[in-house]
Design an enzyme around this catalytic site. Structure first.
Site: not given
Lengths: 466, 97
Positions: A389-391
């Site tokens: 997600n964040d990456v």
């Protein structure tokens, strides 16, 4: 045994640790390096059994056998997906051992032999207890977060930072008092140990799951320093050297992880990152995501010439690494070009994704780093985001208001199409909205990652052998 | 005593030099491998538990420290070896394809 012989054995052990670590840093020699370092440990342990005055052999062999059996069983049984918490647990044990050594030596000097403790030794004892205690409870909290015994999100309360600062200051005061007048302060020593326990818990609970790679690396470093302090207590060079090497390597890994997130260590440790549901692109018109069925996702993949797979923690949770490899192989068998883009902080420990994909036999050459794949992203037909997600959050590039702004990411949004495998629309561990999901070229394939990937793989298989 | 501090300082520099460039593939094994080395405190635990000073408390503390440190050492090395074994089987497997 001769004292000089023991000393030389310690030097040999230190040399083996140094060579072992050096070899551990290169792919070709890593496994031998680990064995070399283990040989060093064996020599150090054997030599210590010959230290003059060491007599309680039945007790020692019982301890070695018990600890060895527990460690061996745990290491054999653990699933690769549970590796981060296992390492955290081992690390905590090392820290607690250093604390107990400090206590034992303190008790022996003061109560049993009634010696005057030199300030240097007294300070070392306090340091072993403080660093070892923080390492222990910090690692246990990290373990509990990783094993999802307690929530992975940051736990914050009012005045948390002030309380931590006060505890740290109190610990340092105790260190000073204990070092100056160790004979009169037995009770203070126990207070210091309790303080260290509290500090370890309080320091780690405000840190979110996605920042665990940093935390584990740092705690690893601490456990080395605690061993160093134990070395100062018993005036033993091999402990100091080995502890230092661990301290340094943990610090370097910590630094690498922080750099991969473009954040300072202070920010990781103290910001309570991801606690508040950050607004992300505030005021941006919110559109709906575009869900996709496994069948439609299959048509996209089937037509793709080049596919980049971006795995994340979700792949680890679903234990999907084997089906992911299978899917990759099937796509390649059809003449597609498949690469796995690995972000350094994907997962819950440094190199987590590498370990899982290696377990599934994905060839190392298939793994690419974000910096290498990003320039080619516009030519990629499909990016398959599996539980990451964040990456892959473009807010890191586009939205200066985003908490992760400036973090180097994998530019999944720049590919021709992007399929995101996700359990639900709940936000990632950092608790930040991901604009990627709302882009025109993004499709959401909801469901368990393993089941979704298996469905895709089955579709491909069916068309291959009708 | 100052000699030990001297060793400490030199070892920090040695460690930083030794591990400055590690490929990301090896981050996990490096972490768990160095974690195993931090179990070197087992040496101090052996001394603490092994010196029979007649005190039950020191023996008990030393024994507990010994068990914990040995778990750290043995578990750490075995886990690292398991990870590295997975990294290694690939070249052979590729040839067989």
């Amino acid at each position: 045994m001769n004292g000089a012989f023991v000393e030389f054995a310690y030097i040999a052990a230190a040399v083996l640790f140094i060579f072992g670590l050096k070899m551990l840093g290169a792919a070709r020699t890593a496994r031998r390096g680990n064995a070399v370092s283990a040989a060093g440990m064996l020599i150090a342990i054997a030599a210590t059994l010959g230290v003059s005055g060491v007599v309680s052999y039945p007790l020692l062999f019982a301890g070695l056998a018990l600890g060895g059996a527990l460690g061996a069983v745990a290491a054999r049984r653990v699933h690769m997906t549970a590796m981060p918490q296992m390492v955290a647990l081992f690390n905590g044990f090392g820290g607690l051992a250093s604390l107990l050594v400090g206590w034992a030596e303190y008790h022996r000097a003061l109560r049993v032999e009634q010696l005057a403790l030199p300030p240097f030794t007294a300070v070392s004892i306090y340091l072993a207890a403080l660093i070892g205690g923080v390492t222990f409870t910090g690692s246990i909290v990290a373990y509990a977060k990783l094993a999802e015994i307690i929530p992975g999100r940051p736990l914050l309360f009012r005045g948390q930072k002030a309380l931590n600062a006060a505890l740290l200051a109190a610990a340092l005061v105790l260190l000073a008092i204990g070092g100056a007048a160790p004979e009169s302060t037995y009770g203070l020593f126990l207070v210091a140990a309790a303080l260290a326990f509290a500090l370890g818990v309080l320091a780690v609970i405000p840190i979110g799951g996605a920042d665990m790679p940093v935390v584990i690396s740092l705690l690893n470093s601490y456990s080395g320093l605690a061993a160093c302090a134990a070395g100062f207590i018993i005036q033993n060079t091999v402990l100091v050297v080995a502890g230092c090497l661990v301290g340094a390597s943990g610090l370097i890994l910590t630094q690498i992880m922080c750099k991969a997130m473009n954040r300072s260590l202070g920010n990781v440790l103290f910001s309570g990152f991801g606690a508040a549901p950050a607004a992300g692109a505030a005021g941006a018109p919110r559109r709906d995501v575009q869900p996709i069925t496994a069948e439609d996702a299959y048509y996209l993949l089937e037509a793709a010439r080049s596919v980049v797979i971006v795995p994340g923690y979700g792949m680890a949770v679903a234990q999907a690494q084997h089906v992911v490899r299978e899917l990759g192989d099937l796509l390649e068998a059809r003449g597609g070009d498949v690469a796995y883009a690995i972000h350094p902080v994907a997962g819950r420990m440094p190199g987590h994704m590498n370990v899982l994909l290696a377990e599934a036999n994905v060839p190392y050459e298939k793994l690419v780093e974000p910096g290498d794949v990003n320039p080619l992203m516009s030519a990629v037909d499909v990016v398959l985001v599996i539980g990451a997600n964040d990456v892959v959050n473009p807010a890191a590039r586009e939205d200066p208001a985003s908490p992760i702004y400036g973090m180097p990411i994998i530019h999944a949004d720049e590919a021709k199409a992007c399929i995101v495998l996700k359990r639900s629309m709940a936000s990632g561990f950092a608790g930040i909205d991901n604009p990627l999901f709302f882009k025109d070229n993004a499709r959401m394939l909801f469901g368990d990652a393993k089941a979704s990937v298996a469905a895709l793989a089955n579709q491909l298989k069916e068309t291959e052998n009708p | 005593m100052t000699l030990l501090v001297f060793v400490f300082v030199l070892s920090v520099f040695l460690g930083l030099e030794l591990i400055s460039k590690v490929p990301s593939q090896l981050h996990s094994p490096l972490m768990s491998g160095s974690n195993a080395i931090s179990g070197i405190t087992v040496v101090a635990a052996l001394v603490a538990a092994g010196l029979d000073d007649g005190s039950r408390l020191t023996a008990a503390l030393g024994f507990l420290a010994l068990v914990l440190a040995t778990v750290n050492v043995v578990g750490g090395y075995l886990v690292t070896d398991r990870m590295l074994a997975m990294f290694r089987k690939k070249p052979g497997q590729e040839k067989s394809r």
